[in-house]
Design a protein around this motif. Structure first.
Motif, mmCIF file in Angstrom:
data_model
loop_
_atom_site.group_PDB
_atom_site.id
_atom_site.type_symbol
_atom_site.label_atom_id
_atom_site.label_comp_id
_atom_site.label_asym_id
_atom_site.label_seq_id
_atom_site.Cartn_x
_atom_site.Cartn_y
_atom_site.Cartn_z
ATOM 1 N N LEU A 88 0.823 -1.324 -0.135
ATOM 2 C CA LEU A 88 -0.154 0.140 -0.030
ATOM 3 C C LEU A 88 0.917 1.534 0.037
ATOM 4 N N GLU A 89 2.233 1.171 -0.495
ATOM 5 C CA GLU A 89 3.145 2.235 -0.440
ATOM 6 C C GLU A 89 2.757 3.229 0.924
ATOM 7 N N THR A 90 3.053 2.689 2.015
ATOM 8 C CA THR A 90 3.030 3.170 3.409
ATOM 9 C C THR A 90 4.227 3.785 3.849
ATOM 10 N N GLU A 101 2.433 4.714 10.879
ATOM 11 C CA GLU A 101 2.224 4.335 9.490
ATOM 12 C C GLU A 101 0.921 5.212 8.624
ATOM 13 N N GLU A 102 1.523 6.032 7.533
ATOM 14 C CA GLU A 102 0.674 6.556 6.813
ATOM 15 C C GLU A 102 0.669 6.290 5.310
ATOM 16 N N ARG A 103 -0.578 6.220 4.894
ATOM 17 C CA ARG A 103 -0.501 5.915 3.580
ATOM 18 C C ARG A 103 -0.228 7.159 2.728
#
Length: 138
Positions: A88-90, A101-103
């Motif tokens: 998810l390209e986090t 964690e941030e998308r």
């Protein structure tokens, strides 16, 4: 991965590649294909060169919590380390022994992907040279 594993360091300043500061690393570990041990080895080697190459403002690694934990064991606490987890390209950040964690969303997503892809491209360059040497010697 596989035989003749490699890693790379690419350097960007103000959003532009500083190719004179790119570095290749031949992974010397005997454990085989172990991403976390490879990052640990590179972090040790990079830490030894802080005085020569300078202290980075930020280190971005390809990976998530386990990779960040291993790298932050080695590097001084004043160097921020973040990871770009493929799932998810986090963006993964360790703060106060907790992970955030941030998308990512564009345009930040595109910048981080560009950095990661450039690092992969540069690492593959050495990897392909190493594989060619192996095939030539057979």
């Amino acid at each position: 991965a596989g035989s003749a594993p490699t890693a790379s360091q690419v350097t960007f300043e103000k959003g532009e590649a500083e190719k004179a500061n790119y570095r290749h690393y031949r992974i010397r570990q005997s454990k085989g294909n172990d991403d976390i041990s490879s990052l640990h080895e590179v972090a040790i080697r990079r830490e030894k060169r802080l005085a020569d190459w300078g202290v980075p403002d930020l280190i971005i690694i390809d990976g998530g919590k386990p990779q960040i934990s291993k790298v932050t064991e080695i590097l001084p606490a004043n160097i921020p380390v973040v990871g770009l987890a493929k799932r998810l390209e986090t963006l993964v950040v360790k703060k106060d022994n907790k992970f955030i964690e941030e998308r990512l969303k564009p345009p930040a997503l595109f910048l981080f992907q560009r950095l990661r892809d450039e690092s992969h491209r540069f690492a593959r360059r050495l990897h392909h040279k190493q594989i060619a040497k192996i095939f030539k010697s057979k």
